[in-house]
Scaffold this motif. Structure first.
Motif, short mmCIF file in Angstrom:
data_model
loop_
_atom_site.label_atom_id
_atom_site.label_comp_id
_atom_site.label_asym_id
_atom_site.label_seq_id
_atom_site.Cartn_x
_atom_site.Cartn_y
_atom_site.Cartn_z
N GLU A 1 0.54 -0.92 0.11
CA GLU A 1 0.12 0.07 0.48
C GLU A 1 0.79 0.93 0.18
OE1 GLU A 1 -2.30 -0.86 3.41
OE2 GLU A 1 -3.49 -2.13 2.56
N GLY A 2 1.86 1.35 0.76
CA GLY A 2 2.82 2.04 0.56
C GLY A 2 3.38 2.14 -0.70
N LYS A 3 4.15 3.88 -0.43
CA LYS A 3 4.71 4.56 -1.38
C LYS A 3 6.48 3.28 -1.74
CE LYS A 3 3.96 8.88 -2.96
NZ LYS A 3 2.83 9.24 -1.68
N PRO A 4 6.90 3.21 -2.73
CA PRO A 4 8.00 2.33 -2.87
C PRO A 4 9.19 3.01 -2.23
CG PRO A 4 7.46 3.48 -5.45
CD PRO A 4 6.25 3.56 -4.21
N THR A 5 9.95 2.35 -2.03
CA THR A 5 11.32 2.94 -1.29
C THR A 5 12.68 3.38 -1.72
OG1 THR A 5 11.59 0.59 -0.72
CG2 THR A 5 10.59 1.91 1.02
N ALA B 1 -8.42 -1.37 1.13
CA ALA B 1 -8.34 -0.43 0.30
C ALA B 1 -9.83 0.24 -0.73
CB ALA B 1 -7.67 -1.17 -1.13
N THR B 2 -9.84 1.52 -1.06
CA THR B 2 -10.46 2.08 -1.65
C THR B 2 -9.64 2.31 -3.23
OG1 THR B 2 -9.45 3.97 -1.03
CG2 THR B 2 -11.34 3.17 0.40
N GLY B 3 -11.31 3.20 -4.07
CA GLY B 3 -10.93 3.55 -5.38
C GLY B 3 -10.58 2.59 -6.04
N LEU B 4 -9.38 2.84 -6.97
CA LEU B 4 -8.71 1.61 -8.16
C LEU B 4 -8.22 1.16 -7.54
CD1 LEU B 4 -8.18 1.54 -11.60
CD2 LEU B 4 -5.43 3.13 -10.77
N ARG B 5 -7.22 0.73 -6.17
CA ARG B 5 -6.31 -0.07 -6.50
C ARG B 5 -7.77 -1.61 -5.70
NH1 ARG B 5 -3.32 0.77 -1.31
NH2 ARG B 5 -2.08 2.01 -2.76
N LYS B 6 -8.85 -1.22 -5.04
CA LYS B 6 -9.81 -1.83 -4.28
C LYS B 6 -10.35 -2.39 -5.71
CE LYS B 6 -14.09 -2.00 -2.18
NZ LYS B 6 -13.49 -2.66 -0.20
N ILE C 1 -8.26 -3.44 -8.96
CA ILE C 1 -7.43 -3.86 -9.39
C ILE C 1 -7.68 -5.50 -8.43
CG2 ILE C 1 -5.23 -4.26 -9.83
CD1 ILE C 1 -4.51 -1.46 -10.83
N TYR C 2 -7.71 -5.44 -6.80
CA TYR C 2 -7.54 -6.09 -6.24
C TYR C 2 -8.14 -7.29 -6.12
CZ TYR C 2 -2.59 -5.29 -5.57
OH TYR C 2 -1.37 -4.75 -5.54
N GLY C 3 -9.60 -6.04 -6.61
CA GLY C 3 -11.13 -6.80 -6.16
C GLY C 3 -10.85 -8.12 -7.21
N ALA C 4 -10.32 -7.92 -8.63
CA ALA C 4 -10.96 -8.83 -10.12
C ALA C 4 -9.47 -9.61 -9.23
CB ALA C 4 -10.56 -7.59 -10.66
N LEU C 5 -8.21 -9.27 -9.12
CA LEU C 5 -7.40 -10.52 -8.37
C LEU C 5 -7.77 -11.64 -7.58
CD1 LEU C 5 -3.94 -8.11 -8.82
CD2 LEU C 5 -4.42 -9.99 -10.26
N SER C 6 -8.35 -10.94 -6.39
CA SER C 6 -8.72 -11.88 -5.50
C SER C 6 -9.96 -12.80 -5.86
CB SER C 6 -9.02 -11.18 -4.00
OG SER C 6 -10.42 -10.28 -4.49
#
Lengths: 176, 454
Positions: B30-34, B193-198, B200-205
Motif C-alpha cells: 500500500e505504501g510508496k515504493p522505497t 483499499a479504496t478506489g482503483l486499488r480496490k 484491481i485487487y478485487g479482480a485479482l482476488s
C-alpha cells in the motif's frame, strides 16, 4: 432465486470460541448462513456440518483423463500415423512414453481440480461478492445468520444467543 | 493472538496479533515504493536492457554468436538452463513437500519461494528457446503438431521432448499453486483499499470472501496440489538429468544422475531462497516473520543436500574407476586434472566443503555467514553444471577433434539478461504482491492454547 438481504452478524475474536459458538448456535436450532474467517480454521467445517470436499475425486478423474489422453496421443503419433524405428526400439515403446504420460496426468489433474474449485466456489475476476464485514479478511471471524431463514425464532433471541456464545459484537447487516 | 509455547521457539516473533500480520505484510503493497526498491529495480532493468543486446544479437545473427564449436555443442546455455531450473526447485519443495510433512515454518517463506520458482523457470526456458536459433519456429517445433507443419511428429523417445512437457507442466502447476494461495491475501488487500486499488485487487482476488465452505475446498485443493507437485518436482529434475544420462557420452551416461540432480537442485534452490529472503526481510522489515529459526532450518536442508551432492561426486569417481571403462575413467581424470581443473575444484570447494561449515551453530545462525555461503553455493552449483557439460564434451572419443570452450560476450550477455529478468520480476512481485502468505501465517499463530498475546 430471490437473494435474502437481512442478516445478523456475530463477530468473534478467537477461533476456539467461534467453533464452540457454532456448535451452540446450531444445537439451539438456528440455521447459520455461513461463517467467514480470515484464515482456514481447522475443524470449522465439521462443526458446521459440511460434507467433505469432493474435489479430490475431481482431481482423480481429470488425472485419469490425462493418462488416457497422453497414452492415446503418443501411440497414435509414434506407432499408428507414422511408425518409425528410433534407437532400435519397437513402434510402441511404452517405457519411453512414461514421462510425458506422467506430466500430462499431473497437468490435467491440477488444472481440472482447480477449474472445478473456481466454478464451485464461484471464483472469477468479475465476481462482486457480498462482503458481510470488511474485518473478516483481517482479524475477525464473522458468523452470518439469515433472518428470513430463521423466521420461527425471534431476532432478539438469536442476538442473545450470539452474545452468550462469546461474540465480541452482534450487528445487523442489510444488503440492497 | 499468538500462543507462546514453553517447548518450541515461536514461528513468528514479536507477539504479533492477526491485525499486525495484515498490517506488516500489506504495508509495502500500500505504501510508496522505497528508495532501495527503486534503485534495485533500476539496476535490474538496466541489466535486463544490457543483456537484451546479447539476446538481440543471438536472435539476429544466430547462435554462432556464442562460443560453441563442433566439439562443445552445449555449454553456457545448457549450464544456465539447468542452473535456473535447479533454483526453481526450492519453491515447490517448500510449499508442497513441507506441506505434506506438516512443517508449519514453511508458511512465512512459501509465497516468495514459489514466486522465485516461477521466475527462475521463465529464465531457464529462455535458453533452450534461444538455442533453437529461430525461436519463432522453435515454438511449434517442440509441440506435437501434425506432419503437415513441415516436419515429422515430435519424437516421444527423446528426453529433450520429455523436458518440454516436464518444464511446461511444472511451470503451469507452480503458477496455479502460487495463485490459489494468493487469492485470500488479495482479498485482504481489497478489503483495506479504496478506489482503483480496490478494483484491481478485487479482480485479482476473484471475489474471495473467506467463507468456511470456500476454505474447506481451498484446503482440499492445496493438499491435492501439494501431493501432485511433490512427484512433479522430483520428475522435473530427473527428466533434466535424462537429457545427459540417456546419451552415451562418458561422464554423462550414469544412472546416478536423477537423484544426484534432484539433490543438487534443492541444494541450490534453498541457497537462492536464503539469498533473497535475507535481503527481503531486511528491506521490508519482516524479521519477526522470517526468523532465525527459518534461516537455521534452511541451512540444515543445505547441509543435508550438500552432503548428498558431495557423496554423489565421490561415487561418480569411484564408479568410473570400478567400471573399468577407459573412456569413463579418462573423463573423470580430465575433469579433475585436465584444462578445466579450476572449474572442478571450484565446484568441490563451494559445494562439498563450504556447506559443511553449517555444522557449527554459530555459523548457521549468523546472517552474514548464511548470506555469503548462500552465494558460494550458487556459484558452486553453476560450476557443477559447467563441469558436467563442458568437460565431458570437450575431449570426446577422437583426440583430433578435442577443443576448448571459451564464452563470448554474447554468452555472458544472455546470462546477464536472465539475471535482469529474474530480479525485475522478483522486485515487482515484492512490491505489488503480499510477500508473505498472511492467511497461512495467521493460521499458525495459534496452534495450541496456553498463553495468548492479545
Amino acid at each position: 432465486m430471490e437473494r435474502d438481504t437481512n442478516f445478523i452478524l456475530g463477530i468473534y475474536d478467537d477461533e476456539d470460541v467461534l467453533k464452540d459458538a457454532v456448535t451452540k448456535v446450531r444445537e439451539s436450532g438456528v440455521k447459520i448462513h455461513e461463517v467467514f474467517t480470515p484464515y482456514p480454521v481447522h475443524g470449522l467445517e465439521d462443526v458446521l456440518g459440511y460434507k467433505r470436499s469432493k474435489l479430490p475425486i475431481a482431481a482423480f478423474l481429470f488425472g485419469m483423463l490425462g493418462t488416457c489422453l497422453a497414452l492415446t496421443m503418443q501411440v497414435l503419433m509414434m506407432s499408428v500415423d507414422w511408425p518409425m524405428i528410433i534407437g532400435g526400439k519397437d513402434h510402441a515403446p511404452l517405457p519411453d512414453f512414461i514421462p510425458v504420460t506422467f506430466e500430462l496426468t499431473v497437468l490435467l489433474a491440477s488444472f481440472g481440480m482447480v477449474g472445478v474449485f473456481m466454478v464451485s466456489s464461484n471464483l472469477k475476476p468479475w465476481a462482486q461478492p457480498r462482503i458481510f464485514d470488511l474485518r473478516s479478511t483481517d482479524d475477525k471471524h464473522v458468523m452470518a445468520i439469515d433472518i428470513a431463514h430463521n423466521a420461527n425464532i425471534e431476532e432478539t433471541k438469536i442476538k442473545e444467543l450470539l452474545q452468550t456464545s462469546g461474540a465480541s459484537e452482534v450487528n445487523n447487516k442489510s444488503f440492497e | 493472538m499468538q500462543v507462546t509455547s514453553s517447548v518450541r521457539e515461536p514461528l513468528v516473533t514479536g507477539g504479533k496479533t492477526y491485525k499486525d500480520v495484515t498490517h506488516d505484510v500489506s504495508r509495502q503493497v500500500e505504501g510508496k515504493p522505497t528508495v532501495g526498491w527503486m534503485l534495485g529495480l533500476a539496476v535490474a532493468i538496466g541489466t535486463l536492457l544490457l543483456g537484451g543486446i546479447a539476446v538481440g544479437a543471438t536472435v539476429w545473427e544466430g547462435i554462432g554468436m556464442w562460443g560453441l564449436n563442433k566439439t562443445v555443442g552445449w555449454a553456457w546455455d545448457i549450464t544456465n538452463f539447468v542452473w535456473w531450473v535447479g533454483i526453481g526447485h526450492a519453491g515447490t519443495l517448500i510449499s508442497a513437500v513441507l506441506l505434506l510433512f506438516r512443517q508449519k515454518w514453511r508458511t512465512s517463506i512459501n509465497r516468495a519461494a514459489e514466486a522465485m520458482t516461477i521466475f527462475a523457470v521463465i529464465c531457464a526456458a529462455m535458453f533452450p528457446v534461444l538455442h533453437m536459433g529461430r525461436p519463432w519456429l522453435g515454438a511449434y517445433w517442440a509441440l506435437p503438431l501434425p506432419n503437415v507443419f513441415g516436419s515429422l511428429w515430435v519424437n516421444f523417445n527423446s528426453p529433450l521432448l520429455w523436458d518440454v512437457f516436464a518444464i511446461s507442466t511444472y511451470f503451469s502447476v507452480s503458477l496455479v499453486f502460487w495463485y490459489i494461495g494468493l487469492i485470500p491475501d488479495f482479498a485482504t488487500i481489497r478489503d483495506r483499499a479504496t478506489g482503483l486499488r480496490k478494483t484491481i485487487y478485487g479482480a485479482l482476488s476473484f471475489g474471495w470472501t473467506g467463507a468456511a465452505k470456500s476454505w474447506m475446498h481451498y484446503e482440499a485443493v492445496s493438499l491435492i496440489l501439494a501431493g501432485l507437485a511433490t512427484p512433479l518436482v522430483l520428475s522435473v529434475h530427473t527428466i533434466v538429468s535424462f537429457d545427459f544420462a540417456t546419451s552415451v557420452i562418458p561422464g554423462w551416461h550414469t544412472t546416478i544422475f536423477p537423484p544426484y540432480f534432484v539433490a543438487g537442485a534443492i541444494f541450490s534452490g534453498f541457497a537462492m531462497v536464503l539469498t533473497l529472503m535475507i535481503i527481503t526481510r531486511k528491506l521490508f522489515k519482516l524479521e519477526d516473520y522470517i526468523t532465525m529459526v527459518h534461516i537455521e532450518l534452511m541451512n540444515i536442508v543445505i547441509i543435508i543436500t550438500g552432503s548428498i551432492v558431495g557423496i554423489a561426486y565421490i561415487t561418480e569417481f569411484f564408479i568410473a574407476w570400478y567400471s573399468g571403462v577407459e573412456a569413463e575413467q579418462y573423463a573423470f581424470i580430465n575433469r579433475a586434472f585436465g584444462p578445466y581443473w579450476w572449474a572442478y575444484w571450484s565446484m568441490m570447494t563451494c559445494n562439498v566443503i563450504s556447506p559443511q561449515l553449517f555444522w557449527f551453530k554459530k555459523i548457521r545462525t549468523s546472517i552474514v555467514f548464511t548470506f555469503l555461503l548462500s552465494l558460494v553455493v550458487n556459484i558452486g552449483m553453476w560450476f557443477e553444471r559447467f563441469v558436467i557439460i563442458v568437460t565431458s564434451l570437450h575431449r570426446d572419443f577422437l583426440p583430433s577433434s578435442w577443443a576448448m570452450f571459451y564464452p563470448t560476450w554474447a554468452d555472458v550477455g544472455v546470462y546477464l539478461f536472465t539475471f535482469g529478468l529474474f530480479f525485475t520480476l522478483f522486485l515487482l512481485f515484492a512490491k505489488f504482491f503480499p510477500v508473505i502468505n498472511m492467511a497461512e501465517v495467521k493460521s499458525v499463530l495459534k496452534s495450541s492454547s496456553e498463553k495468548v498475546n492479545k
